[in-house]
Design an enzyme around this catalytic site. Structure first.
Site, mmCIF file in Angstrom:
data_model
loop_
_atom_site.group_PDB
_atom_site.id
_atom_site.type_symbol
_atom_site.label_atom_id
_atom_site.label_comp_id
_atom_site.label_asym_id
_atom_site.label_seq_id
_atom_site.Cartn_x
_atom_site.Cartn_y
_atom_site.Cartn_z
ATOM 1 N N HIS A 121 0.849 -1.196 0.000
ATOM 2 C CA HIS A 121 0.000 0.000 0.000
ATOM 3 C C HIS A 121 0.889 1.252 0.000
ATOM 4 C CE1 HIS A 121 -3.575 2.447 1.175
ATOM 5 N NE2 HIS A 121 -2.650 3.182 1.791
ATOM 6 N N GLU A 122 1.856 1.266 0.906
ATOM 7 C CA GLU A 122 2.752 2.418 1.001
ATOM 8 C C GLU A 122 3.662 2.514 -0.221
ATOM 9 O OE1 GLU A 122 2.319 4.663 3.165
ATOM 10 O OE2 GLU A 122 0.904 3.536 4.410
#
Length: 651
Positions: free
Chosen positions: A19-20
């Site tokens: 996600h990051e």
């Protein structure tokens, strides 16, 4: 177990990492300066610089974060004044960065669904996806309307049935009334009759926790198969099992007991313990099956003539040692030749209602009629009332199993219900049942076999090893502890009564029964859409107040689910990774300021209005929601722990 939990934590961290990573890649593409990319949290154990970004590994290697220049609003510096910072870029570029994280999760979930699909899907139990009912609460509105085990649910409300979870999920997220649609099924003719009825949801009778609701369906249908244990391990019957010398073999399915096709273990338990006796009755030249109430003599109001006849039959049957009032009888006046003359009266009207309820379980429980002649009792041919009286003093189950010579591979889940129906051979069943009133009943017809005499035993009569005794004792203590914590005194008393009666429960002595395995393999698009729909329904129920948020899983609950997945198979573990990744992506798109969705909404406002939002306004928007989010996670964690340690914590 520790290894599984560690793997679950690492996988959850990996989902946060990708996600990051999405945010990082897009931020670099639009020219933003990424100050830190952290893998894990806490003090860095190791760090290095790469292309102007400090990369670090925290001592808590779970999750991670990306820090973009100017992204943290503190009210002292204008974030829009940092040219290569987050707010220094155009609203459209910021939307791209905010969107990239959730999109990575969604794409990763789709990729995992594709991998599972391409490798043939997952093996699941038949009960997990069948719309067929295994057991229904006799006190429910659905039961009163005539719905029974074997019937099927087509939809709850406007939501088509998809899996066994709907039996719990639909009542939990419904308003007071729930529309239930389905089909009544006649398995001997194959006929299906649609039904549609509104019922009130109510507290689940088998749940010790408040807030668990049901519409009445307590168990989906399942196969009851006696077979080897997973890994081809032997699965011997318990010592002294009633089935020990019955002829049952590995792979046999408990198909029919005392006149009823068996759709679940709960139905089997009902048939064995409901104080009824299975009869074959001759009526108007035809033989029919019947399940007649069995009562103690003291419950009936008898005239002297009937008492004298029963006394004579008792001594003819060799039952002189049984006290007359404890003698088990059927509530009908019979001739010595077993012809029904009429019903006998009960002393207590409530007992009569129990014996002849307003809503019968099946047609087999319809009262006998004058002129009916009993020709077989519990599968044994009888000629006189004294023979019948002797036969009914001890419960004996008439059991038909279904046997297949070849162990089949899992059937595709879409075809499993049709095959379930095809596997009910009405002609072969009729052949065996019709022979029960004969001198020598048939023992086999097609795939069906009539087992030798099966006399169920009380749970307390089984011989247990020291290890099994200790395990059973611990289970009883745990159950008693849960009951003592129940707040409702009526429900507590009922649960305690059930627990006490458990010792006297009649069992067949089966061990390690198994359901049939099915191959569950929807294509990636179907799987993706079904989970998106589930997320939408959950969020809608939360917003409307029909679902209590305490039933949602927090981080600990998620780790538990993933750990259980690893225990089953690698594909099951991949599924739960995909499921959580998809949830993570969707939740982050919600229009809440502290989430990516909130950032997108703020940027859209700037894009459409042409106005920048002041730093103090941004801070006022973000901080309260950040606090609320932390409180919400603490709330979920509390309830995760409560479920995990419910035997040790006082709630």
């Amino acid at each position: 177990m520790a290894t599984g939990i560690l793997l679950a934590l690492l996988c959850l961290s990996f989902l946060i990492f990708i996600h990051e990573l999405g945010h990082y890649v897009m931020a670099r593409l639009v020219g933003m300066r990424v100050e830190t990319f952290a893998i894990g949290f806490g003090r860095p154990l190791y760090s290095w610089d790469y292309k102007g970004t400090k990369w670090q590994i925290g001592w808590l290697p779970f999750g991670g974060f990306v820090k973009i220049a100017g992204q943290e609003v503190n009210g002292e510096e204008d974030p829009y004044s940092i040219p290569d910072g987050f707010f220094g870029k155009s609203p459209l570029d910021r939307i791209k960065v905010a969107l990239a994280g959730p999109l990575m999760n969604l794409l990763f979930a789709f990729l995992l669904f594709t991998v599972i699909w391409s490798f043939g899907g997952r093996e699941k139990n038949f009960s997990e996806f069948t719309p067929k009912i295994g057991w229904i609460d006799p006190k429910s509105e659905l039961y009163a309307s005539g719905i029974r085990p074997g019937d099927e649910i087509v939809a709850y409300g406007n939501q088509p049935f998809s899996s066994f979870k709907d039996h719990l999920y639909a009542p939990m997220t419904a308003s007071e009334d729930l529309l239930v649609q389905g089909n009544r099924v006649d398995y001997l003719t194959g006929a299906k009759k649609p039904f549609s009825t509104k019922v009130k949801v109510y507290p689940h009778p088998n749940s010790l926790e408040k807030g668990i609701m049901t519409a009445g369906i307590l168990q989906p249908a399942n196969y009851i198969i006696y077979d080897k244990l997973p890994g081809d391990k032997e699965n011997p019957l318990p010592e002294g099992s009633p089935l020990e010398h019955s002829g049952i073999q590995y792979g046999d399915r408990i198909f029919w007991v005392d006149g009823e096709i068996v759709f679940s273990m709960q139905e089997l338990n009902k048939i064995l313990n409901d104080e009824r006796v299975f009869l074959i009755v001759q009526r108007d030249g035809k033989e029919i099956m019947s399940r007649v109430p069995l009562v103690e003599l003291e419950e009936l109001r008898l005239d002297q003539q009937v008492k004298d006849e029963l006394t004579d039959w008792q001594y003819e049957a060799g039952l002189g040692g049984v006290k007359p009032n404890q003698l088990k009888v059927i509530p009908y006046n019979l001739t010595s030749g077993l012809v029904v003359e009429g019903p006998l009266r009960f002393i207590d009207k409530d007992k009569e209602k129990e014996a002849f309820p307003e809503h019968m379980f099946s047609k087999l429980e319809e009262p006998l009629l004058p002129g009916d002649r009993i020709i077989a009792v519990q599968g044994e041919k009888v000629r006189t009332s004294s023979e019948m009286l002797k036969e009914i003093q001890r419960k004996k189950a008439t059991v038909i199993i279904q046997r297949k010579s070849i162990k089949e591979a899992p059937v595709l889940w879409r075809l499993a219900d049709a095959e379930f129906e095809e596997e009910i051979p009405g002609g072969d069943l009729k052949t065996l049942v019709d022979s029960l009133g004969q001198e020598t009943p048939k023992t086999n017809s097609g795939s069906l076999y009539l087992l030798s005499s099966v006399i169920p035993k009380k749970r307390s009569e089984f011989t247990l090893s020291d290890e099994a005794k200790e395990q059973y004792s611990n289970e009883m203590k745990e159950a008693l502890s849960q009951i003592e914590r129940m707040e409702d005194p009526e429900k507590r008393a009922a649960a305690l009564n059930l627990l006490e009666n458990r010792e006297n429960q009649l069992l067949l002595g089966l061990s390690g029964v198994q359901d049939r395995r099915v191959n569950y393999n929807p294509n990636p698009v179907e799987q993706f859409k079904s989970i998106i729909d589930e997320i939408y329904r959950t969020l809608y129920a939360l917003v409307t107040g029909t679902l209590n948020p305490k039933w949602m899983s927090g981080p600990i609950g998620i780790v538990q689910v993933m750990n259980e997945g690893y225990k089953i198979s690698s594909k099951e573990a991949l599924y739960w990774m995909a499921f959580i990744s998809l949830n993570l992506g969707v939740i982050n798109l919600l229009p809440i300021p502290v989430l990516d969705g909130g950032t997108i909404v703020i940027c859209l406002f700037e894009l459409l209005s042409g106005k920048k939002i002041k730093p103090k306004t941004l801070e006022k928007l973000i901080v309260p929601f950040a606090v609320l989010l932390i409180v919400f996670f603490v709330f979920l964690t509390y309830h995760d722990l409560a479920r995990l340690f419910k035997n040790f914590l006082p709630w």
